[in-house]
Design a protein around this motif. Sequence first.
Motif, PDB file in Angstrom:
ATOM      1  N   PHE A  91      39.190 -37.318 -55.056  1.00 52.57           N
ATOM      2  CA  PHE A  91      40.382 -38.003 -55.526  1.00 52.57           C
ATOM      3  C   PHE A  91      41.189 -38.548 -54.357  1.00 52.57           C
ATOM      4  CE2 PHE A  91      39.385 -34.764 -58.709  1.00 52.57           C
ATOM      5  CZ  PHE A  91      39.169 -35.589 -59.797  1.00 52.57           C
ATOM      6  N   LEU A  92      41.886 -39.632 -54.606  1.00 52.96           N
ATOM      7  CA  LEU A  92      42.728 -40.231 -53.585  1.00 52.96           C
ATOM      8  C   LEU A  92      43.844 -39.278 -53.171  1.00 52.96           C
ATOM      9  CD1 LEU A  92      43.149 -43.732 -55.247  1.00 52.96           C
ATOM     10  CD2 LEU A  92      41.653 -43.167 -53.339  1.00 52.96           C
ATOM     11  N   LEU A 124      42.339 -41.471 -61.687  1.00 58.44           N
ATOM     12  CA  LEU A 124      43.034 -41.760 -62.944  1.00 58.44           C
ATOM     13  C   LEU A 124      42.606 -40.786 -64.041  1.00 58.44           C
ATOM     14  CD1 LEU A 124      42.970 -45.678 -62.971  1.00 58.44           C
ATOM     15  CD2 LEU A 124      44.984 -44.208 -62.739  1.00 58.44           C
ATOM     16  N   SER A 125      41.321 -40.469 -64.079  1.00 60.29           N
ATOM     17  CA  SER A 125      40.836 -39.506 -65.074  1.00 60.29           C
ATOM     18  C   SER A 125      41.500 -38.150 -64.875  1.00 60.29           C
ATOM     19  CB  SER A 125      39.316 -39.370 -64.968  1.00 60.29           C
ATOM     20  OG  SER A 125      38.679 -40.593 -65.287  1.00 60.29           O
ATOM     21  N   LYS A 126      41.602 -37.725 -63.631  1.00 62.06           N
ATOM     22  CA  LYS A 126      42.227 -36.442 -63.325  1.00 62.06           C
ATOM     23  C   LYS A 126      43.704 -36.452 -63.718  1.00 62.06           C
ATOM     24  CE  LYS A 126      43.539 -33.525 -59.400  1.00 62.06           C
ATOM     25  NZ  LYS A 126      43.508 -33.370 -57.923  1.00 62.06           N
ATOM     26  N   TRP A 127      44.409 -37.532 -63.363  1.00 63.78           N
ATOM     27  CA  TRP A 127      45.841 -37.596 -63.648  1.00 63.78           C
ATOM     28  C   TRP A 127      46.118 -37.670 -65.144  1.00 63.78           C
ATOM     29  CZ3 TRP A 127      45.964 -41.703 -59.293  1.00 63.78           C
ATOM     30  CH2 TRP A 127      45.972 -41.046 -58.049  1.00 63.78           C
ATOM     31  N   LYS A 128      45.240 -38.301 -65.883  1.00 64.96           N
ATOM     32  CA  LYS A 128      45.407 -38.343 -67.340  1.00 64.96           C
ATOM     33  C   LYS A 128      45.283 -36.945 -67.929  1.00 64.96           C
ATOM     34  CE  LYS A 128      43.792 -43.112 -67.854  1.00 64.96           C
ATOM     35  NZ  LYS A 128      42.702 -44.008 -68.302  1.00 64.96           N
ATOM     36  N   GLU A 153      41.152 -52.193 -62.771  1.00 62.11           N
ATOM     37  CA  GLU A 153      41.224 -50.844 -63.329  1.00 62.11           C
ATOM     38  C   GLU A 153      42.471 -50.634 -64.183  1.00 62.11           C
ATOM     39  OE1 GLU A 153      38.752 -48.808 -63.208  1.00 62.11           O
ATOM     40  OE2 GLU A 153      37.616 -50.191 -61.932  1.00 62.11           O
ATOM     41  N   GLY A 154      43.295 -51.671 -64.334  1.00 58.86           N
ATOM     42  CA  GLY A 154      44.442 -51.588 -65.232  1.00 58.86           C
ATOM     43  C   GLY A 154      45.802 -51.533 -64.576  1.00 58.86           C
ATOM     44  N   TRP A 170      50.730 -47.162 -65.952  1.00 61.81           N
ATOM     45  CA  TRP A 170      51.437 -46.281 -66.870  1.00 61.81           C
ATOM     46  C   TRP A 170      50.417 -45.599 -67.780  1.00 61.81           C
ATOM     47  CZ3 TRP A 170      55.782 -43.857 -67.078  1.00 61.81           C
ATOM     48  CH2 TRP A 170      56.270 -43.347 -68.290  1.00 61.81           C
ATOM     49  N   ILE A 171      50.372 -44.273 -67.749  1.00 67.17           N
ATOM     50  CA  ILE A 171      49.345 -43.529 -68.470  1.00 67.17           C
ATOM     51  C   ILE A 171      49.690 -43.244 -69.925  1.00 67.17           C
ATOM     52  CG2 ILE A 171      48.154 -41.298 -68.562  1.00 67.17           C
ATOM     53  CD1 ILE A 171      48.061 -41.319 -65.529  1.00 67.17           C
TER      54      ILE A 171
END
Length: 348
Positions: A91-92, A124-128, A153-154, A170-171
């Motif tokens: 992850f970043l 993003l998957s992790k943060w979601k 990627e949005g 924005w998630i």
Amino acid sequence: MLSMTATINGWQCSGFHCKQHARMPEISLTSRGFLKVGTLDSKTPTTAGLNSSALPYVGDYGYASRNMNRGGIHVVSPDLSSPSPGFAVGFLEAFDDEYDGVIIDPNKLPSSANAFASALRAALSKWKLKGRKGIWLKILSEQVDLVPVAIKEGFQYHHAEPGYVMLTYWIPDYPCMLPTSPSHQIGVGGFVINDKKEVLAVKEKCPCSCSNVWKMPTGYINKSEDIFCGAMREVKEETGVDTSFLKMVAFRHAHMLAFDKSDILFVCMLRPLSYEIAIDEKEIQAAMWMPLDEFVGQPFYEEDHLSRKVIGACVAAYEDRYSGFTAHELTSKLDGQSSLLYYDCSSG
């Protein structure tokens, strides 16, 4: 002037002021600053760089190979086959903000667009899953090729400054609650009048309706510049006259002006400390000390009620019939910062 706005040959005239507007990777993905990856021969994640024969898989963008010159990892041609179970993409590097959001470290972004895309998707998957909300991504100018990757990627554009562009994501599934990009420009005007009741007046170089009108010096404040300091600077730049700040007299708020932004113009009463005029020939046609009656009696001000009202407030302040707002330096307990509060202290 105050009630007019026009754009002619690059000049934006709004309010009292007219101005011309000419603005594989070294991936740091784990808490220790490494990319955590899987290898082709093991389901156990390892750290990139321990074994040059263990090529890390970086998502849909292929495998990585060691670059001995840069000491990092570079993505090579994509392999469209699906990764084996157990492969882990790191992850970043980022930190949480106080609003359940995430701020990505702009100095630790992968230099490869492929690796950046893969790492961004994984992050993003992790943060979601963690229930994070707004994601802030600053991309520096030297990595501008990463911008279209993030957009794909949005991510959305938020604002840009010299040296970087800021993007957001924005998630949650409800409307975005992140603050919008800067929506206002701040202008200043300096009303300077001497003991002879002469106003320091300028004619600006602009191909618009106010080009032949004598007006007060105006302009935009600089970054981190106090309002009254901006007014004093503009007067000095345009006319060469030194001044000191007395009070804020009025401000005007208008919308959809330069760059479709809102505009607030603060008018400050200034005391002249010098009288010799030396104009800035790039912006100003002429400058002079003009008798107040002659200044106010110009046809433009006779017809423009807003401009006339502002000048009337300036004259009233000069004649001590209107107190205006003076600047007071105070410290807020909220942030511990010292700032200027402008208010009328005539009543004590």
